[in-house]
Design a protein around this motif. Structure first.
Motif, short mmCIF file in Angstrom:
data_model
loop_
_atom_site.label_atom_id
_atom_site.label_comp_id
_atom_site.label_asym_id
_atom_site.label_seq_id
_atom_site.Cartn_x
_atom_site.Cartn_y
_atom_site.Cartn_z
N HIS A 45 0.80 -1.22 0.00
CA HIS A 45 0.00 0.00 0.00
C HIS A 45 0.84 1.28 0.00
O HIS A 45 0.30 2.37 0.20
CB HIS A 45 -0.96 -0.02 1.19
N SER A 92 -10.86 8.87 11.86
CA SER A 92 -10.95 9.04 10.40
C SER A 92 -9.57 9.02 9.78
O SER A 92 -9.43 9.00 8.55
CB SER A 92 -11.65 10.36 10.06
N PRO A 123 -5.55 7.08 9.68
CA PRO A 123 -5.14 5.66 9.69
C PRO A 123 -4.81 5.15 11.08
O PRO A 123 -3.74 5.42 11.63
CB PRO A 123 -3.91 5.65 8.77
N GLN A 142 -8.91 -1.93 10.83
CA GLN A 142 -8.69 -0.50 10.73
C GLN A 142 -10.00 0.20 11.03
O GLN A 142 -11.07 -0.29 10.66
CB GLN A 142 -8.20 -0.08 9.34
N GLN A 181 -12.53 2.68 10.00
CA GLN A 181 -12.93 3.36 8.78
C GLN A 181 -14.36 3.86 8.95
O GLN A 181 -15.27 3.09 9.25
CB GLN A 181 -12.84 2.42 7.57
N LYS A 182 -14.54 5.17 8.80
CA LYS A 182 -15.84 5.81 8.96
C LYS A 182 -16.46 5.49 10.32
O LYS A 182 -17.66 5.24 10.44
CB LYS A 182 -16.79 5.39 7.83
N ILE A 219 -9.24 -5.88 7.95
CA ILE A 219 -8.44 -5.63 6.75
C ILE A 219 -7.36 -6.70 6.53
O ILE A 219 -6.67 -6.68 5.49
CB ILE A 219 -7.81 -4.22 6.78
N ALA A 228 -12.54 -4.82 3.78
CA ALA A 228 -12.10 -3.68 2.99
C ALA A 228 -10.58 -3.68 2.93
O ALA A 228 -9.91 -4.37 3.69
CB ALA A 228 -12.61 -2.37 3.59
N LYS A 229 -10.03 -2.89 2.01
CA LYS A 229 -8.60 -2.72 1.92
C LYS A 229 -8.15 -1.64 2.89
O LYS A 229 -8.91 -0.72 3.21
CB LYS A 229 -8.19 -2.35 0.49
N PRO A 230 -6.90 -1.70 3.36
CA PRO A 230 -6.39 -0.63 4.22
C PRO A 230 -6.39 0.71 3.48
O PRO A 230 -6.23 0.78 2.26
CB PRO A 230 -4.95 -1.08 4.52
N SER A 231 -6.58 1.78 4.24
CA SER A 231 -6.55 3.13 3.69
C SER A 231 -5.51 3.94 4.46
O SER A 231 -5.48 3.92 5.70
CB SER A 231 -7.91 3.81 3.80
N ILE A 242 -5.19 7.30 3.83
CA ILE A 242 -5.62 8.68 3.69
C ILE A 242 -6.17 9.21 5.02
O ILE A 242 -7.00 8.56 5.64
CB ILE A 242 -6.71 8.83 2.60
#
Length: 436
Positions: free
Chosen positions: A191, A305, A307, A414, A416-417, A423, A431-434, A436
């Motif tokens: 990533h 929100s 990482p 992770q 997320q939202k 992950i 889901a995939k790691p983010s 951002i």
């Protein structure tokens, strides 16, 4: 659970691939059950009215949240076993759990264990809670010749004490440390995370040091440079000085091994400073379902929100059939998880400890500590069994004589939202790691 000090409560590589999980059907459980039924302990029916287990855990003080979630899990597991006929190898004997609040203090835990053994005549102990307690109190199990089976402590040091009666079933410090290093490498290789400069913050206890020792052995130069190595001795009410020191070192990633309460304080301090690095937790505090509620809505929205990753021993989103079946029973019983409720991880680990004693008692056909402990040492509880609700063992839950659990794997989530999302491993990931 009702009351505390004198309360009696009646009543590897990765996770198995998705296809194997789906195949953990009733037939697999039936085969596992028939294997257990064939053992001597099931065929020799012995009569007993009740089997007493002690449950020593923190229900007040800094670590009270762990007992608040594990206690109802223990209670529901006991109720399920008793309503289904109790311990068949003992003529239908009922389980009875006597709970004691150790307040997170090893001295209190020691006195409560002595009371439970000498006065209450327990056959086994659920506990002790912390890694510090495991090191200082683990040999009491051998002295009293009754098994101590803990849902919580993690330290590798406890496996070197020579105890044959004390063990944990939680992910160990080795699993947490190695899991953190593995997810960091995954974020780098798959990533694009830049993460040569690493900052470490951790609880200055057997628990925190044990995790970080493994992690540091994994993160060696030249691939990694540890720019901050920061142990913190609780109680600490403000982590701002620590976060300032870490921020000034300009790490690419921050990694931590902390209890839940210190996780909350750390994330709050980060938010107050407007400092939001990539954060890889190496302890279950970072995957605690109560985290958003503890942070408060505004802080949670800002911090979670960004990482933030954490290892998860047990989560409601892991598609492992025995776990999902017990989770549904809990929900049907009116138990609420997450915000405003209990942490599913500690609830399930509490229940899992009871199920270990259930299987051991059936195999031993005895209320004697020596016989029960021997049954635990010989236990190989297969993945897919209704009595193995912890999804992080493959192919079976078993222990070395030192008390070290075998066959562990470490999933990662992770935030997320505002929600925990699985992950890792990839074949089970939601889901995939983010970054951002």
């Amino acid at each position: 659970m009702k009351g505390r000090s004198d309360c009696q409560c009646h009543g590897a590589e990765e996770l198995t691939r998705r296809g194997v999980l789906k195949a953990a059907s009733a037939s697999a459980v039936a085969l596992a059950g028939s294997a257990l039924l064939s053992r001597k302990g099931w065929t020799q029916q012995r009569k007993a009215d009740v089997v007493r287990l002690g449950f020593v855990f923190p229900f007040s003080g800094r670590l009270a949240s762990y007992g608040e979630s594990a206690g109802p899990g223990v209670e529901l597991a006991v109720r399920q076993i008793n309503e289904a006929g109790g311990i068949r190898a003992l003529g239908g004997a009922k389980l009875e759990v006597i709970t004691a609040d150790d307040r997170g203090d090893p001295k209190v835990a020691s006195s409560e264990i002595e009371r439970l053994v000498t006065r209450e005549k327990i056959s086994g102990l659920i506990g002790v809670f912390s890694s510090t307690q495991a090191v200082s109190l683990g040999m009491l199990a051998d002295q009293y010749e009754i098994p101590f089976t803990s849902p919580s402590w993690t330290t590798p040091k406890a496996f070197s004490l020579g105890s044959r009666y004390s063990r944990t079933l939680n992910l160990t410090g080795e699993s947490f440390g190695a899991g953190g290093a593995a997810i960091l490498r995954k974020l780098i290789s798959s990533h694009g995370l830049k993460a040569q400069r690493v900052a470490l913050i951790y609880d200055n206890s057997e628990y925190g040091r044990g995790v970080i020792t493994v992690l540091k052995a994994e993160l060696r130069p030249p691939a990694f440079d540890i720019v901050v190595d920061l142990p913190v001795t609780p109680p600490v009410t403000d982590y701002s000085p620590q976060m300032l020191r870490i921020r000034d070192a300009k790490p690419d990633v921050l990694m931590a091994a902390q209890y839940f309460q210190d996780t909350v304080l750390t994330l709050r301090a980060m938010d107050a400073l407007g400092y939001h690095p990539v954060f890889v937790g190496c302890a279950s505090g970072f995957s605690d379902a109560r985290l958003p509620d503890a942070l408060g809505p505004d802080v949670a929205r800002r911090v979670l929100s960004r990482p933030v990753f954490g290892p998860i021993a047990i989560g409601a989103n892991i598609p492992y059939p025995p776990l999902q079946a017990f989770y549904r029973k809990a929900v049907q019983a009116g138990i609420k998880f997450g915000t405003g409720g209990l942490d599913v991880n500690w609830f399930m680990l509490g229940a899992q400890t009871v199920f270990v004693y259930k299987v051991a008692l059936e195999q031993a056909g005895s209320t004697e500590g020596k016989a029960i402990n021997k049954a635990i040492l010989n236990m190989s509880l297969p993945r897919g069994s209704e009595w193995l609700i912890a999804p992080f063992y493959d192919p079976a839950l078993k222990w070395e004589e030192t008390g070290k659990p075998l066959n562990q794997i470490t999933p990662y989530i992770q935030w997320q939202k505002g929600k925990m999302v699985l992950i890792h491993p990839e074949d089970l990931a939601e889901a995939k790691p983010s970054l951002i």
